[in-house]
Design a protein around this motif. Structure first.
Motif, mmCIF file in Angstrom:
data_model
loop_
_atom_site.group_PDB
_atom_site.id
_atom_site.type_symbol
_atom_site.label_atom_id
_atom_site.label_comp_id
_atom_site.label_asym_id
_atom_site.label_seq_id
_atom_site.Cartn_x
_atom_site.Cartn_y
_atom_site.Cartn_z
ATOM 1 N N THR A 121 41.844 73.654 11.080
ATOM 2 C CA THR A 121 42.058 75.115 11.106
ATOM 3 C C THR A 121 42.457 75.560 12.513
ATOM 4 O O THR A 121 43.404 76.334 12.682
ATOM 5 C CB THR A 121 40.788 75.877 10.639
ATOM 6 O OG1 THR A 121 40.452 75.429 9.318
ATOM 7 C CG2 THR A 121 41.011 77.374 10.629
ATOM 8 N N ALA A 122 41.739 75.057 13.525
ATOM 9 C CA ALA A 122 42.063 75.413 14.918
ATOM 10 C C ALA A 122 43.470 74.935 15.274
ATOM 11 O O ALA A 122 44.267 75.685 15.844
ATOM 12 C CB ALA A 122 41.039 74.807 15.873
ATOM 13 N N ALA A 123 43.788 73.677 14.918
ATOM 14 C CA ALA A 123 45.105 73.097 15.262
ATOM 15 C C ALA A 123 46.233 73.862 14.562
ATOM 16 O O ALA A 123 47.266 74.170 15.177
ATOM 17 C CB ALA A 123 45.142 71.617 14.884
ATOM 18 N N ALA A 124 46.040 74.201 13.281
ATOM 19 C CA ALA A 124 47.077 74.932 12.528
ATOM 20 C C ALA A 124 47.280 76.330 13.113
ATOM 21 O O ALA A 124 48.418 76.823 13.198
ATOM 22 C CB ALA A 124 46.682 75.019 11.059
ATOM 23 N N THR A 125 46.181 76.963 13.545
ATOM 24 C CA THR A 125 46.276 78.298 14.160
ATOM 25 C C THR A 125 47.079 78.216 15.455
ATOM 26 O O THR A 125 47.957 79.044 15.708
ATOM 27 C CB THR A 125 44.861 78.871 14.445
ATOM 28 O OG1 THR A 125 44.097 78.815 13.246
ATOM 29 C CG2 THR A 125 44.931 80.301 14.939
ATOM 30 N N LEU A 126 46.811 77.199 16.263
ATOM 31 C CA LEU A 126 47.528 77.042 17.542
ATOM 32 C C LEU A 126 49.002 76.698 17.303
ATOM 33 O O LEU A 126 49.873 77.148 18.043
ATOM 34 C CB LEU A 126 46.847 75.969 18.405
ATOM 35 C CG LEU A 126 45.447 76.354 18.907
ATOM 36 C CD1 LEU A 126 44.752 75.159 19.543
ATOM 37 C CD2 LEU A 126 45.511 77.526 19.885
ATOM 38 N N ARG A 127 49.278 75.925 16.257
ATOM 39 C CA ARG A 127 50.687 75.596 15.938
ATOM 40 C C ARG A 127 51.460 76.846 15.526
ATOM 41 O O ARG A 127 52.653 76.968 15.777
ATOM 42 C CB ARG A 127 50.772 74.558 14.812
ATOM 43 C CG ARG A 127 50.614 73.122 15.284
ATOM 44 C CD ARG A 127 51.102 72.107 14.249
ATOM 45 N NE ARG A 127 50.420 72.230 12.959
ATOM 46 C CZ ARG A 127 49.237 71.675 12.688
ATOM 47 N NH1 ARG A 127 48.592 70.976 13.610
ATOM 48 N NH2 ARG A 127 48.696 71.828 11.493
ATOM 49 N N ALA A 128 50.760 77.778 14.897
ATOM 50 C CA ALA A 128 51.405 79.018 14.439
ATOM 51 C C ALA A 128 51.579 80.031 15.578
ATOM 52 O O ALA A 128 52.302 81.013 15.434
ATOM 53 C CB ALA A 128 50.566 79.646 13.324
ATOM 54 N N ALA A 129 50.911 79.782 16.697
ATOM 55 C CA ALA A 129 50.923 80.746 17.815
ATOM 56 C C ALA A 129 52.201 80.620 18.643
ATOM 57 O O ALA A 129 52.823 79.570 18.711
ATOM 58 C CB ALA A 129 49.711 80.494 18.705
ATOM 59 N N LYS A 130 52.550 81.737 19.262
ATOM 60 C CA LYS A 130 53.681 81.755 20.204
ATOM 61 C C LYS A 130 53.143 81.318 21.559
ATOM 62 O O LYS A 130 52.145 81.866 22.038
ATOM 63 C CB LYS A 130 54.191 83.182 20.318
ATOM 64 C CG LYS A 130 55.569 83.405 19.759
ATOM 65 C CD LYS A 130 56.038 84.688 20.366
ATOM 66 C CE LYS A 130 57.247 85.318 19.852
ATOM 67 N NZ LYS A 130 57.159 86.756 19.844
ATOM 68 N N LEU A 131 53.810 80.355 22.177
ATOM 69 C CA LEU A 131 53.345 79.832 23.465
ATOM 70 C C LEU A 131 54.251 80.298 24.588
ATOM 71 O O LEU A 131 55.407 80.655 24.367
ATOM 72 C CB LEU A 131 53.331 78.299 23.435
ATOM 73 C CG LEU A 131 52.544 77.636 22.301
ATOM 74 C CD1 LEU A 131 52.640 76.123 22.413
ATOM 75 C CD2 LEU A 131 51.085 78.079 22.338
#
Length: 198
Positions: A121-131
């Motif tokens: 869940t944490a990894a998928a949330t970070l993948r969806a985030a704009k960096l």
């Protein structure tokens, strides 16, 4: 001598992602944060907003002093906070907080299943985030005589050397933000141009 670490990736804005795993609902909330106290203010906000949840597990990782912390928030030891932190580290991000909110759905996941659910869940949330890339700068003030003004603009080279302010008067002052790893090259060039700096 190795260059100082003056660049890292972080979140441009908060991100959320919701998923169901074995009837439990997981909500990942990732947000940029630069201070520990600010993380806890945001965590409290999330806990109030999702007061009906079973758990609010979390981790954060700051750039300064490479500080990081995590909490299982009542889940079995090592099944939530550490996997969330592992997701942040795996994404090579700093100045990031992640809270994974869980609503228990009646099916026990076991310790391995819980760890995977929180990490994923944490990894998928970070993948969806704009960096975005953040640089660490040192502010350098340069005194520029009028006959040297033509040279000064040629020193600008973002993201390594950014001109942030110009003041004209008896002394023309230029203020540059110089990436830590570029300071030596920049000041050497100023010396070659016979420009005073501080």
């Amino acid at each position: 001598m190795s260059d100082p670490i003056d660049h890292y990736r972080t979140l441009a804005e908060p991100a959320e992602l919701r998923q169901k795993i074995e009837r439990s609902e997981f909500l990942g909330i990732a947000f940029p944060v630069t201070r520990e106290e600010d993380f806890f203010v945001e965590l409290e906000r999330i806990q109030k907003r999702h007061f009906d949840a079973t758990h609010h597990c979390w981790a954060f990782r700051l750039f300064v002093d490479s500080r990081s912390r995590s909490s299982d928030a009542g889940e079995p030891s090592g099944t939530a906070g550490k996997p969330i932190l592992a997701a942040i580290e795996g994404a090579a991000l700093h100045d990031v907080g992640v809270v994974v909110v869980r609503w228990y759905g009646g099916v026990k996941l076991g310790t391995g299943g819980l760890s995977r659910a929180y990490r994923d869940t944490a990894a998928a949330t970070l993948r969806a985030a704009k960096l975005f890339d953040r640089y660490v700068y040192r502010r350098i003030r340069v005194i520029v005589p009028f006959d040297a003004l033509s040279h000064i603009y040629r020193l600008v080279s973002p993201p390594d050397v950014v001109l942030v302010e110009e003041r004209y008067g008896e002394e023309n002052e230029f203020f540059f933000d110089v990436r830590l790893s570029a300071v030596e090259t920049f000041t050497t060039r100023l010396t070659e141009l016979r420009l005073a700096y501080a």
